[in-house]
Write a protein that holds these residues in place. Structure first.
Motif, PDB file in Angstrom:
ATOM      1  N   CYS A 169       2.260  -4.835 -28.726  1.00 53.80           N
ATOM      2  CA  CYS A 169       2.030  -5.682 -27.551  1.00 53.80           C
ATOM      3  C   CYS A 169       3.300  -5.945 -26.742  1.00 53.80           C
ATOM      4  O   CYS A 169       3.226  -6.547 -25.662  1.00 53.80           O
ATOM      5  CB  CYS A 169       1.428  -7.017 -27.970  1.00 53.80           C
ATOM      6  SG  CYS A 169      -0.198  -6.868 -28.733  1.00 53.80           S
ATOM      7  N   SER A 190      -3.041  -6.315 -26.132  1.00 52.63           N
ATOM      8  CA  SER A 190      -2.741  -7.745 -26.041  1.00 52.63           C
ATOM      9  C   SER A 190      -3.224  -8.471 -27.292  1.00 52.63           C
ATOM     10  O   SER A 190      -4.220  -8.086 -27.902  1.00 52.63           O
ATOM     11  CB  SER A 190      -3.380  -8.370 -24.792  1.00 52.63           C
ATOM     12  OG  SER A 190      -4.786  -8.273 -24.851  1.00 52.63           O
ATOM     13  N   HIS A 202       5.746  -7.977 -27.546  1.00 50.48           N
ATOM     14  CA  HIS A 202       6.143  -9.387 -27.630  1.00 50.48           C
ATOM     15  C   HIS A 202       7.671  -9.523 -27.660  1.00 50.48           C
ATOM     16  O   HIS A 202       8.347  -8.744 -28.327  1.00 50.48           O
ATOM     17  CB  HIS A 202       5.538 -10.045 -28.861  1.00 50.48           C
ATOM     18  CG  HIS A 202       4.052 -10.196 -28.771  1.00 50.48           C
ATOM     19  ND1 HIS A 202       3.264 -10.494 -29.867  1.00 50.48           N
ATOM     20  CD2 HIS A 202       3.197 -10.102 -27.704  1.00 50.48           C
ATOM     21  CE1 HIS A 202       1.989 -10.575 -29.477  1.00 50.48           C
ATOM     22  NE2 HIS A 202       1.931 -10.339 -28.194  1.00 50.48           N
ATOM     23  N   SER A 246      -2.188  -1.670 -21.579  1.00 49.64           N
ATOM     24  CA  SER A 246      -1.430  -2.219 -22.699  1.00 49.64           C
ATOM     25  C   SER A 246      -2.374  -2.836 -23.731  1.00 49.64           C
ATOM     26  O   SER A 246      -3.571  -2.987 -23.497  1.00 49.64           O
ATOM     27  CB  SER A 246      -0.444  -3.279 -22.200  1.00 49.64           C
ATOM     28  OG  SER A 246      -1.152  -4.348 -21.583  1.00 49.64           O
ATOM     29  N   GLN A 279       0.741 -14.214 -29.187  1.00 51.33           N
ATOM     30  CA  GLN A 279       2.141 -14.058 -29.568  1.00 51.33           C
ATOM     31  C   GLN A 279       2.623 -15.220 -30.412  1.00 51.33           C
ATOM     32  O   GLN A 279       2.358 -16.384 -30.094  1.00 51.33           O
ATOM     33  CB  GLN A 279       3.018 -13.928 -28.320  1.00 51.33           C
ATOM     34  CG  GLN A 279       4.494 -13.720 -28.614  1.00 51.33           C
ATOM     35  CD  GLN A 279       5.310 -13.450 -27.358  1.00 51.33           C
ATOM     36  OE1 GLN A 279       4.751 -13.224 -26.295  1.00 51.33           O
ATOM     37  NE2 GLN A 279       6.621 -13.461 -27.481  1.00 51.33           N
ATOM     38  N   ASP A 326      -6.117  -3.884 -22.841  1.00 50.14           N
ATOM     39  CA  ASP A 326      -6.060  -4.334 -21.452  1.00 50.14           C
ATOM     40  C   ASP A 326      -5.967  -3.093 -20.567  1.00 50.14           C
ATOM     41  O   ASP A 326      -4.878  -2.551 -20.361  1.00 50.14           O
ATOM     42  CB  ASP A 326      -4.851  -5.248 -21.255  1.00 50.14           C
ATOM     43  CG  ASP A 326      -4.751  -5.808 -19.838  1.00 50.14           C
ATOM     44  OD1 ASP A 326      -5.509  -5.344 -18.957  1.00 50.14           O
ATOM     45  OD2 ASP A 326      -3.911  -6.687 -19.610  1.00 50.14           O
TER      46      ASP A 326
END
Length: 203
Positions: free
Chosen positions: A166, A77, A168, A75, A80, A70
């Motif tokens: 990520c 992605s 999460h 970041s 999740q 992204d």
């Protein structure tokens, strides 16, 4: 040079610029809220930003990471999971993995916090081969595994490493908004060898 390669170069240039911009915005926002006690400390942080941001952006563009990049948010992605991926992460299994893998300094390792998993890396080995120290979380030794800690060393696998990359997060066994990994963690994510977690890549 073919038309396809020219297009790919242009695409990478645009992604790189967008990624650098996103990382700069984020790091400057963090810096604006940081409690730094001197102008020298702020100057040092600002002076080092271009090097680390360019290095991280380049590494992310070139990475073979099995995640979606992204560039707008700077970041990684991926979908999740409903719960933190801790299946098979009992202490004996974790230490058996590290003992058989014979880790070296520079190896990227996952560490579970209360609500998420972060990326850390080994920077020193115990001379007796009984443990190792990581850059952020400090020493991990098998004999001290029962001590109360606010974090837990994990053995790497695809689900664990993807969740860490990520950012999460979970609270009360429910997934919540991901946390943005630090610039250091993003750089470490590019050193993960997804084909062999026992070795890290050079970045």
């Amino acid at each position: 040079m073919t038309q396809t390669s020219i297009w790919q170069d242009d695409q990478h240039t645009a992604q790189y610029a967008e990624l650098c911009n996103a990382l700069y915005e984020r790091e400057l926002a963090i810096l604006a809220q940081a409690e730094l006690t001197s102008a020298a400390a702020i100057q040092h942080r600002i002076k080092s930003l271009p090097y680390y941001i360019k290095r991280t952006a380049h590494a992310m563009i070139q990475s073979q990471c099995p995640l979606d990049l992204d560039t707008v948010n700077g970041s990684w992605s991926a979908k999740q999971g409903t719960k933190m991926p801790l299946s098979g992460q009992d202490e004996s299994a974790i230490w058996q993995w590290y003992q058989t893998s014979k880790p070296r300094p520079g190896l990227v390792v996952p560490v579970a916090l209360a609500d998420r998993i972060i990326l850390d890396c080994i920077d020193r080995l115990d001379k007796q081969g009984q443990g190792f120290r990581t850059n952020v979380c400090g020493w991990f030794r098998e004999e001290s595994k029962a001590q109360a800690q606010t974090f837990q060393l994990l053995k790497p696998n695809k689900k664990v490493m993807m969740a860490a990359c990520c950012g999460h997060s979970w609270q009360n066994n429910k997934k919540v908004q991901p946390v943005m990994p630090t610039l250091r963690e993003l750089l470490l994510s590019c050193a993960i060898n997804w084909q062999n977690f026992k070795q890290s890549l050079f970045i």
